[in-house]
Design an enzyme around this catalytic site. Sequence first.
Site, PDB file in Angstrom:
ATOM      1  N   GLY A  56      43.555  36.511  52.309  1.00  0.00           N
ATOM      2  CA  GLY A  56      43.634  37.603  51.342  1.00  0.00           C
ATOM      3  C   GLY A  56      44.063  38.954  51.870  1.00  0.00           C
ATOM      4  O   GLY A  56      44.723  39.719  51.179  1.00  0.00           O
ATOM      5  N   ASP A 114      32.935  41.038  47.336  1.00  0.00           N
ATOM      6  CA  ASP A 114      32.434  40.653  46.015  1.00  0.00           C
ATOM      7  C   ASP A 114      30.911  40.517  46.110  1.00  0.00           C
ATOM      8  O   ASP A 114      30.193  41.500  45.968  1.00  0.00           O
ATOM      9  CB  ASP A 114      33.144  39.349  45.621  1.00  0.00           C
ATOM     10  CG  ASP A 114      32.816  38.838  44.235  1.00  0.00           C
ATOM     11  OD1 ASP A 114      32.526  39.661  43.357  1.00  0.00           O
ATOM     12  OD2 ASP A 114      32.844  37.621  44.017  1.00  0.00           O
ATOM     13  N   LYS A 142      33.450  45.400  44.749  1.00  0.00           N
ATOM     14  CA  LYS A 142      32.789  45.283  43.444  1.00  0.00           C
ATOM     15  C   LYS A 142      31.293  45.539  43.661  1.00  0.00           C
ATOM     16  O   LYS A 142      30.542  44.593  43.877  1.00  0.00           O
ATOM     17  CB  LYS A 142      32.953  43.860  42.886  1.00  0.00           C
ATOM     18  CG  LYS A 142      34.362  43.406  42.587  1.00  0.00           C
ATOM     19  CD  LYS A 142      34.326  41.967  42.050  1.00  0.00           C
ATOM     20  CE  LYS A 142      35.681  41.365  41.857  1.00  0.00           C
ATOM     21  NZ  LYS A 142      35.628  39.912  41.567  1.00  0.00           N
ATOM     22  N   PHE A 163      37.437  39.532  37.674  1.00  0.00           N
ATOM     23  CA  PHE A 163      38.285  38.781  38.595  1.00  0.00           C
ATOM     24  C   PHE A 163      39.691  39.381  38.643  1.00  0.00           C
ATOM     25  O   PHE A 163      40.305  39.613  37.608  1.00  0.00           O
ATOM     26  CB  PHE A 163      38.342  37.310  38.186  1.00  0.00           C
ATOM     27  CG  PHE A 163      38.998  36.451  39.225  1.00  0.00           C
ATOM     28  CD1 PHE A 163      38.295  36.048  40.354  1.00  0.00           C
ATOM     29  CD2 PHE A 163      40.325  36.073  39.104  1.00  0.00           C
ATOM     30  CE1 PHE A 163      38.896  35.281  41.342  1.00  0.00           C
ATOM     31  CE2 PHE A 163      40.947  35.301  40.086  1.00  0.00           C
ATOM     32  CZ  PHE A 163      40.226  34.903  41.198  1.00  0.00           C
TER      33      PHE A 163
HETATM   34  P1  IMP Z   1      32.185  37.333  48.658  1.00  0.00           P
HETATM   35  O1  IMP Z   1      31.682  36.464  49.782  1.00  0.00           O
HETATM   36  O2  IMP Z   1      31.569  36.944  47.342  1.00  0.00           O
HETATM   37  O3  IMP Z   1      32.058  38.806  48.920  1.00  0.00           O
HETATM   38  O4  IMP Z   1      33.700  36.983  48.426  1.00  0.00           O
HETATM   39  C1  IMP Z   1      34.616  37.240  49.357  1.00  0.00           C
HETATM   40  C2  IMP Z   1      35.902  36.494  49.113  1.00  0.00           C
HETATM   41  O5  IMP Z   1      36.009  35.910  47.807  1.00  0.00           O
HETATM   42  C3  IMP Z   1      37.034  37.464  49.215  1.00  0.00           C
HETATM   43  O6  IMP Z   1      37.461  37.612  50.537  1.00  0.00           O
HETATM   44  C4  IMP Z   1      38.088  36.841  48.325  1.00  0.00           C
HETATM   45  O7  IMP Z   1      38.845  35.929  49.078  1.00  0.00           O
HETATM   46  C5  IMP Z   1      37.286  36.111  47.277  1.00  0.00           C
HETATM   47  N1  IMP Z   1      37.199  36.913  46.028  1.00  0.00           N
HETATM   48  C6  IMP Z   1      36.140  37.622  45.573  1.00  0.00           C
HETATM   49  N2  IMP Z   1      36.401  38.229  44.416  1.00  0.00           N
HETATM   50  C7  IMP Z   1      37.678  37.889  44.115  1.00  0.00           C
HETATM   51  C8  IMP Z   1      38.557  38.237  43.014  1.00  0.00           C
HETATM   52  O8  IMP Z   1      38.233  38.977  42.063  1.00  0.00           O
HETATM   53  N3  IMP Z   1      39.805  37.695  43.076  1.00  0.00           N
HETATM   54  C9  IMP Z   1      40.229  36.895  44.072  1.00  0.00           C
HETATM   55  N4  IMP Z   1      39.453  36.562  45.117  1.00  0.00           N
HETATM   56  C10 IMP Z   1      38.187  37.055  45.138  1.00  0.00           C
HETATM   57 MG    MG Z   2      39.150  37.221  51.575  1.00  0.00          MG
END
Ligand code: IMP
Ligand code: MG
Length: 188
Positions: A56, A114, A142, A163
């Site tokens: 990403g 996220d 977020k 999203f």
């Molecule tokens: P977390 O572990 O929930 O903080 O998520 C981290 C990973 O989830 C990020 O590095 C993204 O690859 C993916 N991610 C989280 N939210 C989104 C979104 O809104 N769109 C696309 N990918 C997301």
């Molecule tokens: Mg990522």
Amino acid sequence: MDSFTNDSSTMKQIRDKHFVPYITSDKITERIKALAAQINEDYKGKNPLLIGVLNGAFMFVGELFKHLEIDCEITFIRVSSYHSTESSGQVKQIIGLKESIQGRPCIIVEDIVDTGLTMQEVLGQLASQKPDSLKIMTLLHKPDALKVPLKVDYVGFEIENRFVVGYGLDYDGLGRNLDGIYVLRSDS
Ligand code: IMP
Ligand code: MG
């Protein structure tokens, strides 16, 4: 062409979902330049190692790197925890870090924080290698989705708990090549 098909010129369909413009590429570039200026200031003479989180963050870290004027190095790690539009909550091991980070000032560069679970895991695993300092930078954050306490040092944009795709972020593998950020239409 029907000009009333609810902004079909800017709306993007990816697989079954519809996304609408959220943050323009101009705004993103402007913000990244400001973040780079901050790093130029904070890390003068320190030769930081930027650790980009694939896939990403590739576009974000590439643009950021172009605007760094100090001595700095870059490497990439990979960790995947996310499937489709919902976080799986399952975090895997970091892979790909070849160099020693011991005693070095490091900045982890992510596309989005996220739930924070990925970053918490990455942070823990990297901290155990005793870097001189370890900071977090993310293009998008977020805050309402956070499930763990996490101090994010550099944030591009705080966004709603919705999203998004584009500028490196994907929906089911697609959409990373969009030059702006798009948000899932609320009726999708
Ligand atoms: P977390 O572990 O929930 O903080 O998520 C981290 C990973 O989830 C990020 O590095 C993204 O690859 C993916 N991610 C989280 N939210 C989104 C979104 O809104 N769109 C696309 N990918 C997301
Ligand atoms: Mg990522």
